[in-house]
Design a protein around this motif. Structure first.
Motif, PDB file in Angstrom:
ATOM      1  N   LEU A 233     -78.646  80.076 -45.536  1.00  0.00           N
ATOM      2  CA  LEU A 233     -78.095  81.209 -44.808  1.00  0.00           C
ATOM      3  C   LEU A 233     -76.996  80.805 -43.841  1.00  0.00           C
ATOM      4  O   LEU A 233     -76.093  81.593 -43.544  1.00  0.00           O
ATOM      5  N   ARG A 234     -77.096  79.579 -43.309  1.00  0.00           N
ATOM      6  CA  ARG A 234     -76.079  79.087 -42.373  1.00  0.00           C
ATOM      7  C   ARG A 234     -75.532  77.764 -42.883  1.00  0.00           C
ATOM      8  O   ARG A 234     -76.202  77.036 -43.616  1.00  0.00           O
ATOM      9  N   VAL A 235     -74.311  77.449 -42.486  1.00  0.00           N
ATOM     10  CA  VAL A 235     -73.674  76.218 -42.947  1.00  0.00           C
ATOM     11  C   VAL A 235     -74.533  75.005 -42.629  1.00  0.00           C
ATOM     12  O   VAL A 235     -74.666  74.078 -43.447  1.00  0.00           O
ATOM     13  N   GLU A 236     -75.131  75.009 -41.453  1.00  0.00           N
ATOM     14  CA  GLU A 236     -75.896  73.822 -41.035  1.00  0.00           C
ATOM     15  C   GLU A 236     -77.253  73.698 -41.725  1.00  0.00           C
ATOM     16  O   GLU A 236     -77.921  72.651 -41.636  1.00  0.00           O
ATOM     17  N   ASP A 237     -77.697  74.738 -42.415  1.00  0.00           N
ATOM     18  CA  ASP A 237     -78.993  74.684 -43.102  1.00  0.00           C
ATOM     19  C   ASP A 237     -78.927  73.738 -44.304  1.00  0.00           C
ATOM     20  O   ASP A 237     -77.922  73.699 -45.020  1.00  0.00           O
ATOM     21  N   PRO A 238     -80.019  73.000 -44.568  1.00  0.00           N
ATOM     22  CA  PRO A 238     -80.086  72.238 -45.828  1.00  0.00           C
ATOM     23  C   PRO A 238     -80.097  73.208 -47.007  1.00  0.00           C
ATOM     24  O   PRO A 238     -80.686  74.288 -46.928  1.00  0.00           O
ATOM     25  N   GLY A 239     -79.446  72.812 -48.084  1.00  0.00           N
ATOM     26  CA  GLY A 239     -79.373  73.679 -49.259  1.00  0.00           C
ATOM     27  C   GLY A 239     -79.964  73.010 -50.487  1.00  0.00           C
ATOM     28  O   GLY A 239     -80.096  71.781 -50.546  1.00  0.00           O
ATOM     29  N   GLN A 240     -80.309  73.819 -51.459  1.00  0.00           N
ATOM     30  CA  GLN A 240     -80.876  73.309 -52.712  1.00  0.00           C
ATOM     31  C   GLN A 240     -79.811  73.300 -53.792  1.00  0.00           C
ATOM     32  O   GLN A 240     -79.139  74.300 -54.038  1.00  0.00           O
ATOM     33  N   VAL A 241     -79.687  72.165 -54.443  1.00  0.00           N
ATOM     34  CA  VAL A 241     -78.696  71.991 -55.505  1.00  0.00           C
ATOM     35  C   VAL A 241     -79.246  72.467 -56.844  1.00  0.00           C
ATOM     36  O   VAL A 241     -78.538  73.098 -57.641  1.00  0.00           O
ATOM     37  N   ARG A 268     -77.398  69.124 -49.480  1.00  0.00           N
ATOM     38  CA  ARG A 268     -78.852  68.982 -49.296  1.00  0.00           C
ATOM     39  C   ARG A 268     -79.227  68.724 -47.843  1.00  0.00           C
ATOM     40  O   ARG A 268     -80.251  69.216 -47.362  1.00  0.00           O
ATOM     41  N   ARG A 269     -78.411  67.955 -47.133  1.00  0.00           N
ATOM     42  CA  ARG A 269     -78.759  67.629 -45.736  1.00  0.00           C
ATOM     43  C   ARG A 269     -78.257  68.680 -44.746  1.00  0.00           C
ATOM     44  O   ARG A 269     -78.619  68.679 -43.572  1.00  0.00           O
ATOM     45  N   GLY A 270     -77.405  69.590 -45.238  1.00  0.00           N
ATOM     46  CA  GLY A 270     -76.873  70.641 -44.378  1.00  0.00           C
ATOM     47  C   GLY A 270     -75.489  70.297 -43.860  1.00  0.00           C
ATOM     48  O   GLY A 270     -75.073  69.131 -43.837  1.00  0.00           O
ATOM     49  N   GLY A 271     -74.761  71.335 -43.448  1.00  0.00           N
ATOM     50  CA  GLY A 271     -73.429  71.120 -42.916  1.00  0.00           C
ATOM     51  C   GLY A 271     -72.313  71.412 -43.901  1.00  0.00           C
ATOM     52  O   GLY A 271     -71.137  71.207 -43.582  1.00  0.00           O
ATOM     53  N   LEU A 272     -72.658  71.862 -45.098  1.00  0.00           N
ATOM     54  CA  LEU A 272     -71.656  72.184 -46.111  1.00  0.00           C
ATOM     55  C   LEU A 272     -71.837  73.632 -46.537  1.00  0.00           C
ATOM     56  O   LEU A 272     -72.892  74.017 -47.052  1.00  0.00           O
ATOM     57  N   GLY A 273     -70.809  74.443 -46.321  1.00  0.00           N
ATOM     58  CA  GLY A 273     -70.905  75.868 -46.613  1.00  0.00           C
ATOM     59  C   GLY A 273     -70.695  76.204 -48.078  1.00  0.00           C
ATOM     60  O   GLY A 273     -69.996  75.488 -48.802  1.00  0.00           O
ATOM     61  N   ASP A 274     -71.293  77.318 -48.521  1.00  0.00           N
ATOM     62  CA  ASP A 274     -71.122  77.768 -49.899  1.00  0.00           C
ATOM     63  C   ASP A 274     -69.650  78.039 -50.211  1.00  0.00           C
ATOM     64  O   ASP A 274     -69.183  77.774 -51.327  1.00  0.00           O
TER      65      ASP A 274
END
Length: 337
Positions: A233-241, A268-274
């Motif tokens: 939901l946020r850039v800083e959130d970890p994301g799933q690839v 995955r670690r967060g900090g990268l926006g969609d």
């Protein structure tokens, strides 16, 4: 084909029901361009097969023969290396299909997992066109008519290759020697490309494709519509690839695998926006499609050139397939002049 040509024979092709798209490119077109130097390659425009579920619109199929042939040339298929032919203009294929009908049961056709899945997809239930139910036999006729030993397919088509080889073994036993070679499936390095809407299959009928002459605007719209990670939901959130369509497409099309790996780790670690990831994919797809689109525009200006390629290739393949038919008839003891 020269008797001295010892290269493996490939038969592949497409149903001409619409323009080809990125799913075709990553699934087969890219490898066909690479294989045409090392293999004796035939490309079959399977219009007769397309009629099995488009019998109400023959004009659509006829029109798309030119469209698909243009796509072939635009991506780099060389007609001096790869023979392009039209299925319905090869009468030997129909005769072989009729002969092969005697070497398979209806029950075996209905058990074919690919056929079962396609019947369900099209909602045929028990109202199945006979031509559609029997298209594995027609496909076997196509493959064996060229004596192809390599057939590039997706994983979902493996049952079709297995059924072809079953028929080959039965026919060869009937003849008494191995007249027709068995074939092997050549799988793409990339599994089936999902649609940009996240559905499992990129399909013309589902309207979730990116065609090979897509405009920059079309590409941008498709990439923006792609699903990512709903919990990111946020850039800083970890994301799933995993399951993230944008990364699936980057894996398929981005030539810089190391940078894609770094992007995945960052995501995955967060900090990268969609938005950043989508922008990269948009750039990659534009760079891939632009030269194809430009070549396609030039080719479309000379439809007679496309027709000459189809006519020449089909005439050549008519001789090849007729020779196989004659050999099969002789082997089975079928009366013929």
């Amino acid at each position: 084909m020269s008797n001295q040509d010892s290269r493996p024979i490939i038969l592949t092709g497409d149903r001409p029901t619409g323009q080809l798209h990125l799913g075709h490119f990553v699934g087969s077109l890219r490898s066909r361009v690479g294989l045409q130097d090392s293999h004796h390659q035939h490309l079959l425009l399977a219009d007769a097969q397309a009629f099995t579920d488009n019998a109400d619109n023959f004009e659509k199929v006829r029109r798309n023969i030119i469209e698909v042939a243009t796509d072939y040339l635009a991506v780099g298929i060389d007609p001096t290396k790869t023979t392009i032919c039209v299925q319905s203009s090869l009468p030997a294929l129909n005769e072989l299909t009729m002969l092969y009908l005697n070497f398979v049961s209806v029950a075996r056709l209905e058990r074919n997992p690919t056929i079962k899945a396609e019947i369900q997809l099209r909602g045929f239930e028990r109202d199945i066109p006979a031509g559609f139910l029997c298209y594995p036999i027609a496909q076997a006729a196509d493959i064996t008519a060229f004596k192809a030993t390599v057939v590039p397919v997706g994983e979902d088509q493996i049952p079709m290759i297995e059924q072809t080889n079953e028929m080959v073994r039965r026919i060869n036993r009937q003849i008494g020697h191995d007249l027709i070679p068995e074939c092997k499936a050549l799988l793409s390095n990339m599994s089936r490309l999902p649609g940009f809407d996240g559905k499992a299959k990129m399909s013309k009928s589902l309207g979730n494709t990116i065609v090979l002459d897509a405009t920059d605007k079309d590409i941008k719209k498709a990439v923006n519509a792609m699903y990512t990670d709903p919990n990111h939901l946020r850039v800083e959130d970890p994301g799933q690839v995993e399951g993230n369509i944008v990364f699936t497409y980057l894996d398929a099309f981005d030539p810089n695998k190391d940078e894609v790996a770094e992007l995945k780790e960052h995501y995955r670690r967060g900090g990268l926006g969609d938005g950043t990831v989508k922008k990269r994919l948009e750039t990659v797809l534009k760079e891939l499609i632009e030269p194809i689109r430009e070549r396609r525009i030039e080719l479309a200006k000379d439809p007679d050139y496309i027709m000459d390629i189809l006519r020449t290739g089909t005439e050549k393949c008519r001789d090849i397939t007729q020779q196989t038919l004659d050999e099969v008839k002789t082997g089975l003891g079928v009366f013929h002049f």
